[in-house]
Design an enzyme around this catalytic site. Structure first.
Site, mmCIF file in Angstrom:
data_model
loop_
_atom_site.group_PDB
_atom_site.id
_atom_site.type_symbol
_atom_site.label_atom_id
_atom_site.label_comp_id
_atom_site.label_asym_id
_atom_site.label_seq_id
_atom_site.Cartn_x
_atom_site.Cartn_y
_atom_site.Cartn_z
ATOM 1 N N LEU D 102 0.828 -1.206 0.000
ATOM 2 C CA LEU D 102 0.000 0.000 0.000
ATOM 3 C C LEU D 102 0.864 1.259 0.000
ATOM 4 C CD1 LEU D 102 -2.169 -1.646 2.700
ATOM 5 C CD2 LEU D 102 -2.952 -1.227 0.357
ATOM 6 N N PRO D 103 0.305 2.381 -0.460
ATOM 7 C CA PRO D 103 1.161 3.562 -0.637
ATOM 8 C C PRO D 103 1.543 4.322 0.635
ATOM 9 C CG PRO D 103 -1.035 3.921 -1.612
ATOM 10 C CD PRO D 103 -1.000 2.508 -1.122
ATOM 11 N N ASN D 107 -2.995 4.209 4.693
ATOM 12 C CA ASN D 107 -3.625 3.109 3.970
ATOM 13 C C ASN D 107 -3.432 1.787 4.699
ATOM 14 O OD1 ASN D 107 -2.487 4.861 1.176
ATOM 15 N ND2 ASN D 107 -4.657 4.546 1.577
ATOM 16 N N THR D 133 6.012 0.638 2.305
ATOM 17 C CA THR D 133 7.042 1.395 3.006
ATOM 18 C C THR D 133 6.337 2.443 3.853
ATOM 19 O OG1 THR D 133 8.700 1.054 1.308
ATOM 20 C CG2 THR D 133 9.012 2.943 2.746
ATOM 21 N N LYS D 208 15.270 -0.081 5.412
ATOM 22 C CA LYS D 208 15.005 0.556 4.124
ATOM 23 C C LYS D 208 15.152 2.065 4.217
ATOM 24 C CE LYS D 208 12.114 1.471 0.320
ATOM 25 N NZ LYS D 208 10.868 1.319 -0.402
ATOM 26 N N LYS D 283 9.118 11.092 -0.254
ATOM 27 C CA LYS D 283 8.277 10.360 0.714
ATOM 28 C C LYS D 283 9.145 9.569 1.709
ATOM 29 C CE LYS D 283 5.609 6.226 1.313
ATOM 30 N NZ LYS D 283 5.399 4.883 0.768
#
Lengths: 335, 335, 335, 335
Positions: D102-103, D107, D133, D208, D283
């Site tokens: 999911l973005p 979400n 992420t 990450k 982001k």
């Protein structure tokens, strides 16, 4: 001194919206006259700031219904005859106007939406005013939940430190439905000399955050400029005078100069004791950072100011006034 | 408007060292009375700033001996009967008081120490005043060379733009031997309303550089805070009022607000025309950077402000007023 | 370990321009064969770096003519039979190939253009190689002055610390007329394992400055990322492995990791002793800053890296390896 | 090319934990053998990344039970015979292994804890893997809620873009209970060539975020260094070679150089098309910022990198590869 932080000329009678505000003295008169008929007000969070704020409400004739997560914080009030409850929900059951003054976003969420939170027993039509400095998006979220219960939520963070809280000279920046502002102002005016309506819910927080971010930037800028000037051979007092009559002038240079000896009665001339702590500034800059990220607003200097105060917290400056950034920067290279 | 840049309240009669300064009007009267006896003054560098400065000297009764590397710049003066020379050396041969107003450190070095520079023919006891904004270390170097020739050098950079130069309302920040300050002030007072003695040679430059660095920082900070507040739902005029009555207040927020529509008569309300160009701010920040590097002074925000104005110069803002940083920051993300 | 700073894989036989370079061993053989016929080489500046560099020239059969501003620095060489002079000019009178290794731009100017500088007695056709790390614009200025005297100037700053200087494994980045590169390489190849031609005069300096700026940025970035990861619960060695197999990989993460215990044989595992001192990095970043300002190149991260190393110098890190920025950042907040 | 982002040497057979991973080819063989017995897997979020990931699961023989908030995104799968549900809860009712892609953090919260979220109908013992992420603190919060229901949550964000998703060459960084890693790896190994166990829940996200923050910093640093070098007269290819054999070397300089023409097959040589978009980098840096604020970790360069990518998004770079920061910086000043 700390009393004047975030507020220019309170002492000198500068009123922002004169029609909406009255000097503390007159308010007191008004309040005592109507004392008999006053209904109790809830107050949750009796820390360094909440304690003197609550006392000012009492001085203005409001009986209080109190709660603090640390029972000891309520003792003093209990002994003075105020009513103490064992949860925010219990406060909400008995008072239809409640003021909350809490340290973090998470505490506000807990006090409002937690298992024994206000929302469990809030009465329809209640006015809930959160004076905590928290993330505006959390204020908005709380406002939605409160609205669902048929009550009203306003965010009303303060400017001014413990001194201003004691003397009733805080500035409140208020966000929420405009129709309810007058009701909020009646209470907040007992604790502050400036009560400013900022717009929809969350704008009170936003106004405070923007001010404190600009304050941090101009304080660090003043410290850098003063330090560079001193190392270039300028006398600190003379340099301050030049800046203050020129376009570099700012509150940090003309009212709260960070260089020891340049001004009297400010933290820099008292070993950076008192005032507005570096930790608190780092916290507010964290909120500015979060707001900027979520609104996609670039804050190049604001971000760096945040990181600088973050570093200072780790280098032993956490309890010093935030103007100690001058001291942090001026340490000499040793080679 | 530009006239007031770098100078608070010149119009409202705020004088820094009242004993040393007199309103332009009175000076004019004094000057015209003593006109007959005035000896010529050298003036080198007749650009945007030098041109109106030279004219103010003429108005105050000083015959000029002029030089500019571009002969056309002298034409207007020549036609008005002033004496034009073909090199700085020739000016130095005929005038024992010389004012230089040049764009860069390198130009100053050339005009003083070059093959046909002032030092080739300077007379003993001459007073050489450099009003260029340059690296303080270059000022110090030039002062040493001038001293070797038995003359006196002072640095006297100005605050205030072309408007202030025209109206004789510049601020001069003067560095050099204190005994010579009165003599410098006699001349500079014809062109400015504030003439401030800052200390040893180079401190005039240092004071200007420190002020402009702080100005850049607080301007960018104001732009960031206003932008963040607007994106958070605050009305720009209201936010400006809140900042200006609080601790975020600075010259950039209360006198030169960068948000279009918040104030009248400032560049932001005139499409960022006029005022103090971004290119010039980038130049001054480059000097601040050089000074900081050579004195080993940390300037975290100052460095970043430098880079921001550097970027803006490359993005089409070079000729706009430096408050256009608001416009630069507020451009919306397009996704 | 420090020996390999600035140089990847010297030990593993990675040669940049193989046609132009020969392993030290073979060079030694070549040199000793032609020993008898070797003409003396001038060497000025016998500090921490210059001392071992000069010794490597001697090992390769070159008689030296020496000068250092501190006579004691020459003693050791004098006792070994080398010729010591009392000024750079005297060296230039006797040697037509001179290498200079000096700490600052100002020292280079003094040694070349000073009252007793090289240029006072330099012979036509001489080859002057400056291995100092200085401002590229100063290198260009010196080159012009040298050219006027009919001699040749090249800038050839080094990468690699004292260890690489001792073992003859320095990297030289050389700027100057390409026709003279072979002659320079003959000498520099005795002291380094990589001799790289970079272009016109000043490009040697530029290449070194750009490398070291990127090095500083990626070192601080590595320190920030490792610290953030550790505080987020990651094991340092595992995090380093992940970065090193991913796009975050850099020399600072895979060869010189700044976190104690992650790699053996690097300064971080030896209390940040040895290696490349914070002061030297701050100096190189000052040069990067100057270059960027004069070429109008934006260096947002480079500027901030400069300020961070500047701060560290004032906080007791000046003599530690520059990877100690990890230690500087990781200090815990105490509240 | 984009396929290899975040992953060094996937093509050249570099395996991180060889014991735990097998080349895609062999896995395929293994999978097809055991195809008959495979139980369905839930997959929620079929966007640019989720779509090809789901297809790789199908290729490896897994029947899918699908949901996407946009029904159109499921159509293609439905037509191919896969089962589509109308809410995450319904997926959870039918599958005991679910992958979510999911973005944003919000979400993920909605899909897990929302009114029709997974948790409404999750079966005891289910394995829920979130490859989004998002903020590590949100992952931890979700893990707690999942655990209360007797199920298992792992965070497994990916490195590698759409290309890597298609070719099954993603890198997964996995956080969660170690005992469940093998089960997660069985599924993730169908979509990626590297599946790395990072530690407790949230550490996958942390790994990450740390990598991408360091990547952003070294990319901007490379762009600044290359730009400064080019403006100083160095040839771009030569400068890249020098950096890549020196201590400035990093993935951004040696594998993904941002200067057009220096390397083939990278976005910079294709007008910055493809690759990893500036918006996505902004982001991830926002997440790094949030993590740093909540763990009180100073990230001076990381913060500034965040602001730079934020600015770029507003200046028309949002859809270009993140190496376009070189283009952003190199624009020339026009005066």
């Amino acid at each position: 001194m700390a009393a004047s932080l975030g507020l220019r000329g309170a002492a000198s009678g500068l009123w922002f919206w004169s029609g909406r505000q009255r000097p503390a003295a007159r308010l007191a008169a008004v309040c005592s006259r109507s004392m008999a008929s006053k209904t109790p007000v809830g107050f949750i969070g009796l820390g360094n700031m909440g304690n003197p704020m609550a006392k000012n409400l009492i001085k203005h004739g409001y009986p209080l219904i109190l709660y603090d997560v640390f029972p000891d914080a309520c003792k003093e009030f209990q002994e003075a005859g105020e009513q103490v409850e064992s949860s925010p929900a219990d406060v909400a059951e008995k008072a239809d106007r409640i003021i909350t003054m809490l340290p973090t976003s998470m505490n506000s969420v807990e006090v409002y939406s937690g298992a024994n939170g206000i929302l469990k027993k809030v009465k329809k039509g209640s006015l809930l005013i959160d004076s905590s400095t928290i993330d505006p998006s959390v204020s908005k979220q709380l406002a939605k939940e409160v609205e669902k219960m048929g009550a009203v939520f306003m965010d009303a963070p303060v400017s001014g430190g413990v001194g201003a809280a004691r003397s009733g000279n805080l500035t409140f920046m208020v966000g929420g439905v405009e129709d309810e502002f007058a009701a909020a102002q009646t209470l907040l005016g007992c604790m502050g000399s400036n009560v400013i309506y900022c717009g929809a819910v969350g704008t009170g927080q936003a106004a405070k955050i923007c001010n404190n971010m600009l304050l941090a930037i101009s304080m660090i800028g003043t410290a850098e400029a003063m330090n560079l000037g001193i190392r270039s051979g300028l006398d600190p007092k003379l340099l301050a005078k030049i800046l203050n009559m020129s376009s570099g002038r700012c509150w940090s240079s003309d009212t709260y100069n960070p260089v020891p000896g340049v001004m009297d009665g400010v933290p820099s001339s008292n070993n950076y004791q008192g005032g507005f702590g570096t930790t608190l500034m780092a916290k507010d800059l964290g909120l500015a950072q979060d707001s900027a990220t979520s609104t996609k607003s670039p804050i190049l200097l604001g971000s760096l100011a945040h990181q600088i105060y973050r570093m200072m917290c780790a280098k032993g400056y956490s309890k010093k006034d935030f103007s100690s950034v001058f001291q942090y920067l001026r340490e000499e290279e040793t080679f």
